[in-house]
Design a protein around this motif. Structure first.
Motif, PDB file in Angstrom:
ATOM      1  N   GLY A 141       0.793  -1.218   0.000  1.00 55.54           N
ATOM      2  CA  GLY A 141       0.000   0.000   0.000  1.00 55.54           C
ATOM      3  C   GLY A 141       0.831   1.276   0.000  1.00 55.54           C
ATOM      4  N   PHE A 142       2.015   1.248  -0.587  1.00 57.39           N
ATOM      5  CA  PHE A 142       2.889   2.422  -0.605  1.00 57.39           C
ATOM      6  C   PHE A 142       2.513   3.308  -1.791  1.00 57.39           C
ATOM      7  CE2 PHE A 142       7.142   4.274  -1.762  1.00 57.39           C
ATOM      8  CZ  PHE A 142       7.174   5.178  -0.710  1.00 57.39           C
ATOM      9  N   ASP A 143       2.149   4.578  -1.530  1.00 56.08           N
ATOM     10  CA  ASP A 143       1.697   5.474  -2.590  1.00 56.08           C
ATOM     11  C   ASP A 143       2.845   6.019  -3.430  1.00 56.08           C
ATOM     12  OD1 ASP A 143      -0.949   5.198  -1.850  1.00 56.08           O
ATOM     13  OD2 ASP A 143      -0.891   6.898  -0.444  1.00 56.08           O
ATOM     14  N   GLY A 144       4.050   5.951  -2.941  1.00 54.11           N
ATOM     15  CA  GLY A 144       5.176   6.529  -3.676  1.00 54.11           C
ATOM     16  C   GLY A 144       5.927   5.553  -4.547  1.00 54.11           C
ATOM     17  N   THR A 145       5.315   4.436  -4.896  1.00 54.36           N
ATOM     18  CA  THR A 145       6.023   3.428  -5.683  1.00 54.36           C
ATOM     19  C   THR A 145       6.341   3.929  -7.088  1.00 54.36           C
ATOM     20  OG1 THR A 145       4.868   1.703  -4.452  1.00 54.36           O
ATOM     21  CG2 THR A 145       5.967   1.048  -6.478  1.00 54.36           C
ATOM     22  N   ARG A 146       5.372   4.610  -7.734  1.00 51.93           N
ATOM     23  CA  ARG A 146       5.611   5.071  -9.101  1.00 51.93           C
ATOM     24  C   ARG A 146       6.773   6.074  -9.167  1.00 51.93           C
ATOM     25  NH1 ARG A 146       2.680   5.309 -13.875  1.00 51.93           N
ATOM     26  NH2 ARG A 146       0.870   4.367 -12.853  1.00 51.93           N
ATOM     27  N   PRO A 147       6.807   7.126  -8.330  1.00 50.58           N
ATOM     28  CA  PRO A 147       7.976   8.011  -8.387  1.00 50.58           C
ATOM     29  C   PRO A 147       9.291   7.297  -8.087  1.00 50.58           C
ATOM     30  CG  PRO A 147       6.190   9.041  -7.168  1.00 50.58           C
ATOM     31  CD  PRO A 147       5.783   7.643  -7.394  1.00 50.58           C
ATOM     32  N   LEU A 148       9.242   6.367  -7.151  1.00 53.51           N
ATOM     33  CA  LEU A 148      10.468   5.646  -6.808  1.00 53.51           C
ATOM     34  C   LEU A 148      10.948   4.801  -7.981  1.00 53.51           C
ATOM     35  CD1 LEU A 148      12.467   5.072  -4.533  1.00 53.51           C
ATOM     36  CD2 LEU A 148      11.011   3.164  -3.828  1.00 53.51           C
ATOM     37  N   LEU A 149      10.026   4.116  -8.659  1.00 57.21           N
ATOM     38  CA  LEU A 149      10.403   3.297  -9.810  1.00 57.21           C
ATOM     39  C   LEU A 149      10.938   4.167 -10.943  1.00 57.21           C
ATOM     40  CD1 LEU A 149      10.470   0.494 -11.177  1.00 57.21           C
ATOM     41  CD2 LEU A 149       8.154   0.933 -12.001  1.00 57.21           C
ATOM     42  N   LEU A 150      10.296   5.319 -11.201  1.00 58.91           N
ATOM     43  CA  LEU A 150      10.765   6.203 -12.264  1.00 58.91           C
ATOM     44  C   LEU A 150      12.126   6.799 -11.941  1.00 58.91           C
ATOM     45  CD1 LEU A 150       7.460   8.082 -13.202  1.00 58.91           C
ATOM     46  CD2 LEU A 150       8.606   6.252 -14.453  1.00 58.91           C
ATOM     47  N   ALA A 151      12.427   6.977 -10.668  1.00 54.18           N
ATOM     48  CA  ALA A 151      13.750   7.491 -10.300  1.00 54.18           C
ATOM     49  C   ALA A 151      14.837   6.443 -10.499  1.00 54.18           C
ATOM     50  CB  ALA A 151      13.722   7.954  -8.839  1.00 54.18           C
ATOM     51  N   VAL A 152      14.494   5.182 -10.283  1.00 56.21           N
ATOM     52  CA  VAL A 152      15.483   4.104 -10.391  1.00 56.21           C
ATOM     53  C   VAL A 152      15.616   3.598 -11.830  1.00 56.21           C
ATOM     54  CG1 VAL A 152      16.020   1.742  -9.652  1.00 56.21           C
ATOM     55  CG2 VAL A 152      15.166   3.412  -8.005  1.00 56.21           C
ATOM     56  N   ALA A 153      14.535   3.664 -12.610  1.00 57.63           N
ATOM     57  CA  ALA A 153      14.517   3.063 -13.948  1.00 57.63           C
ATOM     58  C   ALA A 153      15.659   3.533 -14.846  1.00 57.63           C
ATOM     59  CB  ALA A 153      13.162   3.321 -14.609  1.00 57.63           C
ATOM     60  N   PRO A 154      15.985   4.836 -14.930  1.00 56.29           N
ATOM     61  CA  PRO A 154      17.093   5.224 -15.817  1.00 56.29           C
ATOM     62  C   PRO A 154      18.441   4.653 -15.414  1.00 56.29           C
ATOM     63  CG  PRO A 154      15.731   7.131 -15.270  1.00 56.29           C
ATOM     64  CD  PRO A 154      15.302   6.021 -14.364  1.00 56.29           C
ATOM     65  N   LEU A 155      18.595   4.261 -14.145  1.00 53.84           N
ATOM     66  CA  LEU A 155      19.866   3.710 -13.679  1.00 53.84           C
ATOM     67  C   LEU A 155      20.015   2.229 -14.006  1.00 53.84           C
ATOM     68  CD1 LEU A 155      20.290   5.327 -10.149  1.00 53.84           C
ATOM     69  CD2 LEU A 155      21.363   6.002 -12.300  1.00 53.84           C
ATOM     70  N   VAL A 156      18.902   1.542 -14.271  1.00 55.46           N
ATOM     71  CA  VAL A 156      18.967   0.096 -14.501  1.00 55.46           C
ATOM     72  C   VAL A 156      19.811  -0.242 -15.724  1.00 55.46           C
ATOM     73  CG1 VAL A 156      17.602  -1.945 -15.023  1.00 55.46           C
ATOM     74  CG2 VAL A 156      16.833  -0.365 -13.257  1.00 55.46           C
ATOM     75  N   PRO A 157      19.576   0.356 -16.918  1.00 54.39           N
ATOM     76  CA  PRO A 157      20.458   0.041 -18.052  1.00 54.39           C
ATOM     77  C   PRO A 157      21.888   0.518 -17.848  1.00 54.39           C
ATOM     78  CG  PRO A 157      18.894   1.770 -18.646  1.00 54.39           C
ATOM     79  CD  PRO A 157      18.454   1.226 -17.327  1.00 54.39           C
TER      80      PRO A 157
END
Length: 317
Positions: A141-157
């Motif tokens: 039930g964490f509301d900040g999952t989308r911002p957190l994922l978008l912050a991490v996504a560019p670092l994955v590649p």
């Protein structure tokens, strides 16, 4: 010749024909300048199944030459009679001694060249990030999952590039990187494999995440990170020509985290999630930021093309 030598397992697999074609090409390139490994491969070939065939061919050639040798001349003054030697024919090679083709053919070579992005645990790690984000949003039930994922996504590649190229990622990196298919071509192939794994998984995860609380600043769209991720990845590759893949990934990844964290620490608004969503909107949302990321991607691509020769011996010393 370098101080690196092929392992006994690689030599044995090469001599019996079970070494994948990509590695076989790389080993053959290494043998051109390494007499020690060339002697080991020759000895392994003589001691293996092919050694019997080679010995039979040699004996047949010697026997044919001895049988066709001219007899002693009866009259010393007689002119020599020209003799035409028959061309010795080698015995048929048994089917079992023929070198088998690599399993999978062209597809197998592509998968092997793609590196740890497809052969190692990289794909599983990316899938774990995507599934973990969904579990955190729906299960926790964490509301900040989308911002957190978008912050991490560019670092994955960016991290994928560091983990898929170099001596730490491939035990045959030195000879693979100096082969005709190495250099910038191999770097781009493994980077494409990293993007092919990470982009679909993270984008789909972003689409499946629930919407942010309407009372909080809305995070960017699920696909808004694609151009920034591409720009950061190309920047990592461009910087790798100077300092190596892992150092370049650390510099680019650290710069991105600093660009996100510094405004968050100085913003007066309460709530980390709200501040992160607002900061990501400044970086991702709108035509101006996206055009900026596109221009940065094009600039890094031009730098890669201009310095393509710098990747011919990248991380081989």
């Amino acid at each position: 010749m370098t101080g690196w030598h092929a392992s006994d397992d690689v030599v044995a697999r090469y001599s019996d024909g079970s070494l994948p074609e990509t590695d076989a090409w790389s080993l053959e390139k290494h043998l051109e300048g390494c007499g020690t490994c060339a002697a080991r491969v020759s000895r392994a070939a003589r001691e293996g199944a092919a050694g019997v065939v080679l010995a039979e061919v040699r004996d047949a050639v010697l026997a044919a030459v001895l049988e066709s040798a001219p007899a002693p001349a009866a009259v010393p003054t007689a002119p020599p009679v020209p003799i035409t030697l028959p061309v010795p024919t080698a015995p048929p090679v048994p089917a079992a001694s023929k070198r088998p083709r690599a399993v999978g053919g062209r597809l197998g070579r592509i998968l092997w060249a793609a590196g740890p992005a497809l052969r190692g645990a990289w794909a599983g790690a990316v899938a774990l990030v995507a599934v973990g984000a969904l579990a955190l949003a729906y299960g926790g039930g964490f509301d900040g999952t989308r911002p957190l994922l978008l912050a991490v996504a560019p670092l994955v590649p960016v991290a994928g590039v560091a983990l898929s190229y170099g001596r730490h990622a491939d035990p045959l990196h030195e000879i693979v990187a100096t082969s005709p298919s190495g250099g910038l071509r191999l770097v781009l192939m493994r980077t494409a494999a990293v993007l092919a794994v990470s982009v679909p998984l993270l984008t789909v995860a972003g689409l499946l995440l629930p919407a942010t609380d309407p009372r909080l600043p809305q995070a960017p769209a699920a696909a808004a990170w694609l151009l920034p991720g591409l720009a950061l990845t190309l920047a990592t590759l461009a910087l790798s020509g100077y300092v190596g893949c892992r150092t370049a990934s650390a510099v680019v990844g650290g710069g991105w985290l600093l660009a996100l964290a510094a405004p968050l620490l100085t913003a007066p608004d309460p709530g980390l999630t709200a501040r992160l969503a607002r900061q990501l909107s400044l970086y991702f949302t709108g035509a101006s930021p996206q055009w900026g990321w596109a221009a940065a991607s094009a600039l890094c691509a031009l730098l890669l093309a201009a310095r393509r020769s710098a990747y011919d011996r990248l991380e081989t010393m």
